[in-house]
Design a protein around this motif. Sequence first.
Motif, short mmCIF file in Angstrom:
data_model
loop_
_atom_site.label_atom_id
_atom_site.label_comp_id
_atom_site.label_asym_id
_atom_site.label_seq_id
_atom_site.Cartn_x
_atom_site.Cartn_y
_atom_site.Cartn_z
N SER A 2 0.82 -1.21 0.00
CA SER A 2 0.00 0.00 0.00
C SER A 2 0.85 1.26 0.00
O SER A 2 0.55 2.22 -0.71
N ASN A 3 1.92 1.28 0.80
CA ASN A 3 2.78 2.45 0.85
C ASN A 3 3.44 2.71 -0.51
O ASN A 3 3.55 3.85 -0.95
N ALA A 4 3.87 1.66 -1.19
CA ALA A 4 4.48 1.80 -2.51
C ALA A 4 3.46 2.34 -3.51
O ALA A 4 3.78 3.20 -4.34
N LEU A 5 2.23 1.84 -3.44
CA LEU A 5 1.17 2.34 -4.33
C LEU A 5 0.87 3.80 -4.05
O LEU A 5 0.70 4.60 -4.98
N THR A 8 3.58 5.82 -5.59
CA THR A 8 3.49 5.83 -7.05
C THR A 8 2.36 6.76 -7.51
O THR A 8 2.58 7.63 -8.37
N PHE A 9 1.18 6.58 -6.94
CA PHE A 9 0.05 7.40 -7.38
C PHE A 9 0.24 8.88 -7.01
O PHE A 9 -0.16 9.76 -7.76
N ALA A 10 0.86 9.15 -5.88
CA ALA A 10 1.14 10.54 -5.51
C ALA A 10 2.11 11.17 -6.51
O ALA A 10 1.94 12.33 -6.91
N ALA A 11 3.09 10.41 -6.94
CA ALA A 11 4.05 10.92 -7.92
C ALA A 11 3.36 11.18 -9.25
O ALA A 11 3.64 12.18 -9.93
N LEU A 49 11.98 15.64 -9.64
CA LEU A 49 12.79 14.47 -9.96
C LEU A 49 13.04 13.62 -8.71
O LEU A 49 13.05 12.38 -8.79
N GLY A 50 13.20 14.26 -7.58
CA GLY A 50 13.38 13.52 -6.33
C GLY A 50 12.15 12.69 -5.98
O GLY A 50 12.27 11.54 -5.54
N ALA A 55 9.74 7.35 -5.77
CA ALA A 55 8.65 6.45 -6.18
C ALA A 55 9.17 5.29 -7.03
O ALA A 55 8.42 4.36 -7.33
N GLY A 56 10.44 5.35 -7.43
CA GLY A 56 11.02 4.29 -8.25
C GLY A 56 10.68 4.42 -9.72
O GLY A 56 10.96 3.52 -10.50
#
Length: 115
Positions: A2-5, A8-11, A49-50, A55-56
């Motif tokens: 969930s944290n990775a998602l 990703t979605f925030a980015a 960019l950071g 977010a990978g």
Amino acid sequence: MSNALDTTFAALADPTRRAILTMLLEDDMAVTDVAEPFEMSLAAISKHLGILTRAGLISQEKRGRVKWCKLEPDALRGASVWMQGFGQFEPVNLDAFERFLEIELDPGTAEDPAT
């Protein structure tokens, strides 16, 4: 997961970051080249960019005196798998997603909201 998602979605939520990803579809780019089309400071682009790096979605590496950015094509796999879990989404075709982003982010193809 969930944290990775969330990351990703925030980015992906920011149009500048989506535009940067679209630019990196073509090839690796120096940070200064990434910043060139935007009307914002290099510091502001570096912050974007950071976020993409954390977010990978991209990676950054120093080559000599120049910092380069590279798209990480497998980074959206987790988000794609998550969306497919709802069953109402077709499997995400990353080539079609790339074309969609190019169309959506090209200001010349945007529809006029007044029409």
